[in-house]
Each structure stands twice: as C-alpha cells, then as structure tokens.
Scaffold this motif. Sequence first.
Motif, mmCIF file in Angstrom:
data_model
loop_
_atom_site.group_PDB
_atom_site.id
_atom_site.type_symbol
_atom_site.label_atom_id
_atom_site.label_comp_id
_atom_site.label_asym_id
_atom_site.label_seq_id
_atom_site.Cartn_x
_atom_site.Cartn_y
_atom_site.Cartn_z
ATOM 1 N N THR A 186 2.989 11.683 -23.606
ATOM 2 C CA THR A 186 3.175 12.939 -24.327
ATOM 3 C C THR A 186 4.147 13.862 -23.616
ATOM 4 O OG1 THR A 186 0.944 12.795 -25.253
ATOM 5 C CG2 THR A 186 1.973 14.969 -25.211
ATOM 6 N N TRP A 187 4.006 14.004 -22.301
ATOM 7 C CA TRP A 187 4.836 14.963 -21.572
ATOM 8 C C TRP A 187 6.313 14.591 -21.579
ATOM 9 C CZ3 TRP A 187 0.395 12.823 -19.160
ATOM 10 C CH2 TRP A 187 0.603 11.606 -18.528
ATOM 11 N N ALA A 188 6.635 13.347 -21.957
ATOM 12 C CA ALA A 188 8.033 12.929 -22.034
ATOM 13 C C ALA A 188 8.567 12.918 -23.461
ATOM 14 C CB ALA A 188 8.200 11.540 -21.415
ATOM 15 N N ARG A 189 7.711 13.248 -24.455
ATOM 16 C CA ARG A 189 8.115 13.058 -25.854
ATOM 17 C C ARG A 189 7.849 14.287 -26.711
ATOM 18 N NH1 ARG A 189 10.695 10.845 -28.083
ATOM 19 N NH2 ARG A 189 10.118 8.966 -29.188
ATOM 20 N N LEU A 190 8.012 15.469 -26.137
ATOM 21 C CA LEU A 190 7.751 16.702 -26.863
ATOM 22 C C LEU A 190 8.991 17.286 -27.522
ATOM 23 C CD1 LEU A 190 5.314 18.416 -24.338
ATOM 24 C CD2 LEU A 190 4.726 17.435 -26.570
ATOM 25 N N ASP A 191 10.149 16.662 -27.342
ATOM 26 C CA ASP A 191 11.396 17.249 -27.835
ATOM 27 C C ASP A 191 11.390 17.436 -29.351
ATOM 28 O OD1 ASP A 191 13.244 17.017 -25.249
ATOM 29 O OD2 ASP A 191 12.119 15.155 -25.432
ATOM 30 N N GLY A 192 10.949 16.406 -30.089
ATOM 31 C CA GLY A 192 10.962 16.496 -31.536
ATOM 32 C C GLY A 192 10.020 17.563 -32.070
ATOM 33 N N LEU A 193 8.799 17.601 -31.550
ATOM 34 C CA LEU A 193 7.839 18.616 -31.978
ATOM 35 C C LEU A 193 8.346 20.012 -31.647
ATOM 36 C CD1 LEU A 193 4.678 16.679 -30.819
ATOM 37 C CD2 LEU A 193 5.118 17.391 -33.179
ATOM 38 N N LEU A 194 8.934 20.164 -30.470
ATOM 39 C CA LEU A 194 9.461 21.464 -30.068
ATOM 40 C C LEU A 194 10.608 21.893 -30.973
ATOM 41 C CD1 LEU A 194 9.505 23.813 -28.053
ATOM 42 C CD2 LEU A 194 11.063 22.462 -26.648
ATOM 43 N N ALA A 195 11.485 20.962 -31.332
ATOM 44 C CA ALA A 195 12.592 21.291 -32.226
ATOM 45 C C ALA A 195 12.074 21.754 -33.582
ATOM 46 C CB ALA A 195 13.513 20.078 -32.384
ATOM 47 N N GLY A 196 11.032 21.090 -34.080
ATOM 48 C CA GLY A 196 10.443 21.511 -35.341
ATOM 49 C C GLY A 196 9.804 22.885 -35.249
ATOM 50 N N VAL A 197 9.101 23.154 -34.158
ATOM 51 C CA VAL A 197 8.491 24.468 -33.959
ATOM 52 C C VAL A 197 9.566 25.551 -33.883
ATOM 53 C CG1 VAL A 197 7.224 25.890 -32.309
ATOM 54 C CG2 VAL A 197 6.366 23.624 -32.904
ATOM 55 N N ALA A 198 10.662 25.258 -33.190
ATOM 56 C CA ALA A 198 11.758 26.227 -33.092
ATOM 57 C C ALA A 198 12.303 26.558 -34.477
ATOM 58 C CB ALA A 198 12.863 25.672 -32.193
ATOM 59 N N LEU A 199 12.378 25.547 -35.336
ATOM 60 C CA LEU A 199 12.841 25.774 -36.705
ATOM 61 C C LEU A 199 11.859 26.674 -37.457
ATOM 62 C CD1 LEU A 199 15.318 24.647 -38.253
ATOM 63 C CD2 LEU A 199 13.790 22.929 -39.227
ATOM 64 N N ALA A 200 10.564 26.419 -37.283
ATOM 65 C CA ALA A 200 9.554 27.264 -37.923
ATOM 66 C C ALA A 200 9.598 28.682 -37.374
ATOM 67 C CB ALA A 200 8.172 26.654 -37.706
ATOM 68 N N ALA A 201 9.794 28.816 -36.070
ATOM 69 C CA ALA A 201 9.873 30.142 -35.466
ATOM 70 C C ALA A 201 11.070 30.922 -36.003
ATOM 71 C CB ALA A 201 9.956 30.011 -33.945
ATOM 72 N N LEU A 202 12.189 30.236 -36.231
ATOM 73 C CA LEU A 202 13.350 30.888 -36.828
ATOM 74 C C LEU A 202 13.021 31.385 -38.230
ATOM 75 C CD1 LEU A 202 16.429 31.503 -36.671
ATOM 76 C CD2 LEU A 202 16.797 29.246 -37.686
ATOM 77 N N ARG A 203 12.330 30.584 -39.002
ATOM 78 C CA ARG A 203 11.966 30.981 -40.363
ATOM 79 C C ARG A 203 11.030 32.177 -40.366
ATOM 80 N NH1 ARG A 203 8.675 27.120 -44.695
ATOM 81 N NH2 ARG A 203 8.387 28.723 -46.296
ATOM 82 N N VAL A 204 10.074 32.201 -39.442
ATOM 83 C CA VAL A 204 9.090 33.279 -39.406
ATOM 84 C C VAL A 204 9.644 34.533 -38.735
ATOM 85 C CG1 VAL A 204 6.857 33.969 -38.443
ATOM 86 C CG2 VAL A 204 7.132 31.700 -39.473
ATOM 87 N N GLY A 205 10.300 34.351 -37.592
ATOM 88 C CA GLY A 205 10.717 35.497 -36.791
ATOM 89 C C GLY A 205 12.058 36.076 -37.122
ATOM 90 N N ARG A 206 12.947 35.262 -37.725
ATOM 91 C CA ARG A 206 14.288 35.731 -38.074
ATOM 92 C C ARG A 206 14.578 35.338 -39.520
ATOM 93 N NH1 ARG A 206 13.309 37.868 -34.032
ATOM 94 N NH2 ARG A 206 14.592 38.134 -32.139
ATOM 95 N N PRO A 207 13.874 35.953 -40.483
ATOM 96 C CA PRO A 207 14.014 35.527 -41.884
ATOM 97 C C PRO A 207 15.428 35.675 -42.433
ATOM 98 C CG PRO A 207 12.752 37.576 -41.707
ATOM 99 C CD PRO A 207 12.893 37.043 -40.323
#
Length: 371
Positions: free
Chosen positions: A206-227
């Motif tokens: 898990t600790w070596a494979r978080l890049d994809g999940l993090l990229a998706g979260v960053a996309l969601a954060a952009l949608r929520v925090g910077r509409p």
Amino acid sequence: MNRLPGLDLLRAWAIVWVMLFHSYVVGGLGERFAWLGNDGWMGVDLFFVLSGYLIGHQLLAPLARGEPLDWRGFYRRRAYRILPAFLAVLAVYVAWPALREAPGLAPAWQFASFTLNLLIDYEHDKAFSHAWSLCVEEHFYLLFPWLAWWLLRRPSLRKAVALGLGVVAFGMAVRGYVWLHEMASVREQPGPAFGLRFVEGIYYPTWARLDGLLAGVALAALRVGRPQMWMRLQRHAGIVLAAGLGLFVLAWWLFRARLGFWPSVVGYPLLSLALALCVGAASAMPMRWAVPGAGWLARVSYSLYLSHKLALHAVATWWVGPWQWHGFAAFALYAFGVLAVGAALHYMVERSFLRWRDRTPVLAEPAAAGP
C-alpha cells in the motif's frame, strides 16, 4: 442517481484492459494480439484514480459544507458495497481448489484482514492474488475519512499540498530504496526472482501504491475547494484530455522497461497524473456521447474484477481445452464465460446487498459518490 457516461467509459475500459492482461492465466492472447493486454495492469491504476476521485468527493463535499464526518455511515456503506461479493468469491477459492487459476492460495485470514498485499508469498500463492488492489483500497477507506476531517478542521491549501507531495515523495523513496537495496542481490540476474521481489516490494504494498488514489483525491479537492477552477477545467475538457493523453503516452513509453529503476520510481506518479487529467476531462462528457454497453460494464466491473480469473480457468479447463477450441472461437467462449460469471455475481450477490443497503435511508449512497 445520474451516472456520468465519461466515467462509465473509463471504468469499462479499465476492467476490459485488466481482464485482457490477466488472460495470461490461460496462455494469453497469442502473438498477434498480445499488445492488447500487455499494459493492462495500468487499468488498476485507473481504478485507483476513479476511486480516489469518487470517494474523495463523497467525503470532502459535506465536510467543506461544515457537516460532521459520518464515519459510521461511510464504513457501513463501504462494507455493503465491498464485502458481500468479495467474501463470496473468497469462499469459492477456499472451498473449491480445482477452480483456482493457480494451485497456491494465501491463508484466508490474509484476505479477510486485507493484509494480502503486505504479506503475500507470490512465488507460492498466486491464486486470487489480484485481491491486492482491493487491500490498497480498503486501507484508503480506513484512513482517508479521518485525514480529510483533520485537513478540513482548519483548511489550508499549503498544508494539503505539502501532505500530498509528501505522500508522493515517500512512495518514490520507498520504491527507489527497494529497487536499489532489497533487489540488489537479484538485479544482476534478471529472471523470476527479480520479478517476485518487484511484485512483493514495489508493486503490491500500500505505501508504494498510493499515487493513483492521491491523484483522484486531488481532483476531488479541486472540484470541492476551487469550483471556479473546476468549471474552467470542464469547459476546456478537450485540452485537458489532450494533456492527459500526452502524459499517458510518456508514461507508457517509460514503462516499456516496467521493472526498471526510473519506471519504478517516477512512472507511477506520472501515470496517475495522466489518468487524473483524463478522469477530469471525462467527467464533462455529455450524455449524448455515451457508449452503448459501457454503463453496464461499469456497473458490473467490481464483480468482474473479483471473478474473472475463476471464470477464465473454468472455461479453459472444461471447454476450450477438451474441445480444442482456438482463435476467435476460444476468445468468444472466454468472453462469454467471464461476463456470465461476473453478471451472476453482480446480480445475485452484489446488487442484492446494495438494494438492501439502499432501503435503509441512513446507508443510502450519496449522489456524489458515483458507481
């Protein structure tokens, strides 16, 4: 709830690509068509990005509105969504060894505790090993709600960016260390031992494979925090898609030597960024562009992912092998078997529990959560 045709298309493509990749369990696609599945492992990274985006938005949107973290509801919804089909397939693997695509199976408690990807002996326990990605997602589900709650108690863009970059850097450092040090003894003699070390030390944990999940979260954060920025991204979806595809081609080129140092270290964040741009662009795809069949494949993709190796092995053992089918006829039989088993699991187990969940208002999936 309304579905997004662009995300359905990406999810459908991801599951088809993964299944083509895993066709190696029945001998592969042949020399002429091997290229269709050679890089299908990237479909798992696409699933990670989609999960990060959908779950990230489901959690971040209410927290940004000042609502409390509904952690009980979140974990109950995830349990109804993930566990029934997973446990049904696990029961088949444990109870009927003849159905396994490989003879060795890790102890059942590793699957039940979602520690398979951290403890697996891949040389001897290859059956149902694709559950490793489910372990990564479960660890994400366990930790991310609390991390999101902590970050939004006192929102800080600097803190969020620093944390995200820190996670990426940590993953790169771990993969680089494993490649340079833990794989040193087998690096000079490429072969099965090198691949085993790669899978167990770089590809699965898990600790070596978080890049994809993090990229998706960053996309969601952009949608929520910077509409407003999100709306600009949606208006220029074509440009965003072109940028994502360009980065994807670069990542694909880098991964030509998949087990090499630089692909191991920088390839995964590059691939995740490319896929996140594609997901962001696809979320703006209008309904009139929906591809027939993609929505159904997206809906049953989880059951297909869990069961497709069982189905491939069963078709090879009971039909293709004894009947000596080859070429397109064999491919069609494999496709029919995989889709039939996945659909049965979806409608008989997964969908039944989702309906049970959705009859309870407190457990119903929020509209923003996606499929």
